[in-house]
Write an enzyme that holds these catalytic residues in place. Structure first.
Site, PDB file in Angstrom:
ATOM      1  N   GLU A   1      30.487  31.293  59.547  1.00 54.25           N
ATOM      2  CA  GLU A   1      31.622  29.924  58.866  1.00 54.25           C
ATOM      3  C   GLU A   1      31.657  30.064  57.031  1.00 54.25           C
ATOM      4  O   GLU A   1      30.730  30.587  56.539  1.00 54.25           O
ATOM      5  CB  GLU A   1      31.276  28.807  59.540  1.00 54.25           C
ATOM      6  CG  GLU A   1      29.876  27.991  58.957  1.00 54.25           C
ATOM      7  CD  GLU A   1      29.434  26.487  59.072  1.00 54.25           C
ATOM      8  OE1 GLU A   1      30.695  25.890  59.263  1.00 54.25           O
ATOM      9  OE2 GLU A   1      28.497  26.508  59.327  1.00 54.25           O
TER      10      GLU A   1
ATOM     11  N   LEU B   1      29.016  24.352  62.484  1.00 55.12           N
ATOM     12  CA  LEU B   1      29.257  22.649  61.932  1.00 55.12           C
ATOM     13  C   LEU B   1      30.422  22.870  62.899  1.00 55.12           C
ATOM     14  O   LEU B   1      31.901  23.662  62.449  1.00 55.12           O
ATOM     15  CB  LEU B   1      29.539  22.332  61.152  1.00 55.12           C
ATOM     16  CG  LEU B   1      30.544  20.943  60.906  1.00 55.12           C
ATOM     17  CD1 LEU B   1      28.319  19.773  60.944  1.00 55.12           C
ATOM     18  CD2 LEU B   1      30.528  20.446  59.627  1.00 55.12           C
TER      19      LEU B   1
ATOM     20  N   LYS C   1      25.152  17.499  60.424  1.00 54.84           N
ATOM     21  CA  LYS C   1      25.828  17.878  59.070  1.00 54.84           C
ATOM     22  C   LYS C   1      24.515  16.969  58.280  1.00 54.84           C
ATOM     23  O   LYS C   1      24.974  16.004  57.724  1.00 54.84           O
ATOM     24  CB  LYS C   1      27.046  17.365  58.887  1.00 54.84           C
ATOM     25  CG  LYS C   1      28.005  17.152  57.878  1.00 54.84           C
ATOM     26  CD  LYS C   1      29.686  17.111  58.101  1.00 54.84           C
ATOM     27  CE  LYS C   1      30.431  17.222  56.646  1.00 54.84           C
ATOM     28  NZ  LYS C   1      30.162  18.558  56.246  1.00 54.84           N
TER      29      LYS C   1
ATOM     30  N   TYR D   1      25.582  14.184  56.034  1.00 51.75           N
ATOM     31  CA  TYR D   1      27.308  13.443  55.405  1.00 51.75           C
ATOM     32  C   TYR D   1      28.219  13.307  56.364  1.00 51.75           C
ATOM     33  O   TYR D   1      27.618  14.360  57.335  1.00 51.75           O
ATOM     34  CB  TYR D   1      27.434  13.580  54.210  1.00 51.75           C
ATOM     35  CG  TYR D   1      27.276  15.560  54.128  1.00 51.75           C
ATOM     36  CD1 TYR D   1      26.306  15.890  54.533  1.00 51.75           C
ATOM     37  CD2 TYR D   1      28.636  15.392  53.439  1.00 51.75           C
ATOM     38  CE1 TYR D   1      26.872  17.818  54.418  1.00 51.75           C
ATOM     39  CE2 TYR D   1      28.801  16.993  53.448  1.00 51.75           C
ATOM     40  CZ  TYR D   1      28.386  17.976  54.155  1.00 51.75           C
ATOM     41  OH  TYR D   1      28.567  19.699  54.473  1.00 51.75           O
TER      42      TYR D   1
ATOM     43  N   HIS E   1       5.688  14.101  54.868  1.00 55.85           N
ATOM     44  CA  HIS E   1       6.785  15.071  55.099  1.00 55.85           C
ATOM     45  C   HIS E   1       6.856  14.122  56.710  1.00 55.85           C
ATOM     46  O   HIS E   1       7.998  14.305  56.727  1.00 55.85           O
ATOM     47  CB  HIS E   1       6.290  16.196  55.593  1.00 55.85           C
ATOM     48  CG  HIS E   1       6.436  17.325  53.873  1.00 55.85           C
ATOM     49  ND1 HIS E   1       5.570  16.382  52.901  1.00 55.85           N
ATOM     50  CD2 HIS E   1       7.125  18.004  54.153  1.00 55.85           C
ATOM     51  CE1 HIS E   1       5.388  18.040  51.883  1.00 55.85           C
ATOM     52  NE2 HIS E   1       6.356  18.552  52.634  1.00 55.85           N
TER      53      HIS E   1
END
Ligand code: PDD
Length: 285
Positions: free
Chosen positions: A182, A207, A149, A33, A102
């Site tokens: 983070e 990230l 992400k 995303y 999977h």
């Protein structure tokens, strides 16, 4: 006004917008995303967000479902249809719909794409920036590729909820060496007593925030000293300032960490200056 979502080629009222129950995003979190700020109706740092999207997709071997230019057209159309002045556009791309297994689905399975957009409460964001926010620390328990992400955000969800339950706005993940990686949905920063701005180097453990990248440019423009390295929770407690960055919040001062005040307990000057000047360095499109 009903909100409009883009779903696999169609603009739909959000209540009618749905994805297949065998979408791999739903079943395996097999997707990525992006969240891009919208300011005065324009996209902020679209180019960088799309570049990062392409990198995330490539790392997971998911095909980019449309060109960057076409994606930009969809972003703008969703922003326009939802009359977003200040807020966010959200994009999600998954490996598509296939019988649950999977391993990757058969070649040619089309990725699924969803784009939504909404206004955020500008006055509330400004108040958070003026007051500063509290942060709690939680053990790092995510996988080793959080530079991708991915929509697989369960540890982030649990960390954010832990923060909320302690009256805090954000949770900072702390690795086994006691160093902050983070936030659950933001990058973490401190300003040391001698005025150095410190944020973790962008390796696989964080990230690489787009806001972070632009803030690095703002720091350089101000001639501020930067150290890209991990900092410990102890260092954060002893810092003069702390702050977090993300596309939806820009720069938000942190005034408490695990219940202890940061610096004099008020938003720091550097964080406030970075927030003020951010949009002069960002790209609008
Ligand atoms: N979060 N780290 C994490 C884990 C994040 O989820 C985010 C962004 C960031 C900051 O990245 P950027 O500056 O590109 O927004 C760092 C978004 C806003 C979200 O999940 O809503």
């Amino acid at each position: 006004m009903s909100r409009i979502a883009y779903v696999n080629g169609r603009y739909l009222p959000q209540r009618d917008a749905s994805v297949n129950i065998e979408d791999r995003g739903y079943q395996f979190s097999d997707g990525v995303y992006e969240v891009c700020e919208v300011s005065e109706g324009r996209l902020v740092d679209e180019r960088r967000h799309i570049e990062r999207l392409q990198r995330s997709l490539a790392e997971l071997r998911i095909a980019m479902p449309m060109s960057p230019a076409a994606l930009g057209v969809v972003f703008r159309e969703v922003v326009r249809r939802n009359r977003v002045r200040w807020g966010i556009v959200y994009l999600q791309i998954t490996r598509g719909v296939s019988r649950r297994d999977h391993a990757f689905p058969p070649p040619g399975t089309a990725p699924s794409i969803v784009v939504t957009a909404r206004n955020l409460d500008f006055a509330n964001a400004e108040k958070l920036a003026a007051d500063g926010v509290a942060v709690v620390t939680v053990p790092e328990n995510r996988w080793e590729r959080v530079d991708i992400k991915s929509v697989s955000l369960l540890p982030n969800v649990l960390a954010k909820q832990a923060a909320r339950e302690q009256g805090a706005r954000e949770a900072w993940f702390v690795d086994k060496e006691g160093r902050v990686t983070e936030g659950s949905s933001s990058n973490a920063w401190i300003v040391t007593r001698d005025g150095k701005v410190v944020t973790r180097q962008a390796d696989h453990a964080i990230l690489r925030g787009i806001t972070r990248t632009v803030v690095l440019e703002v720091l350089a423009a101000h001639g501020l000293k930067l150290e890209e390295r991990a900092f410990t929770v102890d260092e954060a407690h002893a810092a003069r300032e702390a702050f977090v960055t993300s596309a939806s919040q820009i720069v938000i001062p942190v005034v408490r960490i695990d219940g202890r005040p940061v610096g004099n307990g008020a938003p720091g000057l550097i964080a406030s200056a970075l927030r003020r000047d951010f949009h002069r360095h960002a790209e609008f499109s």
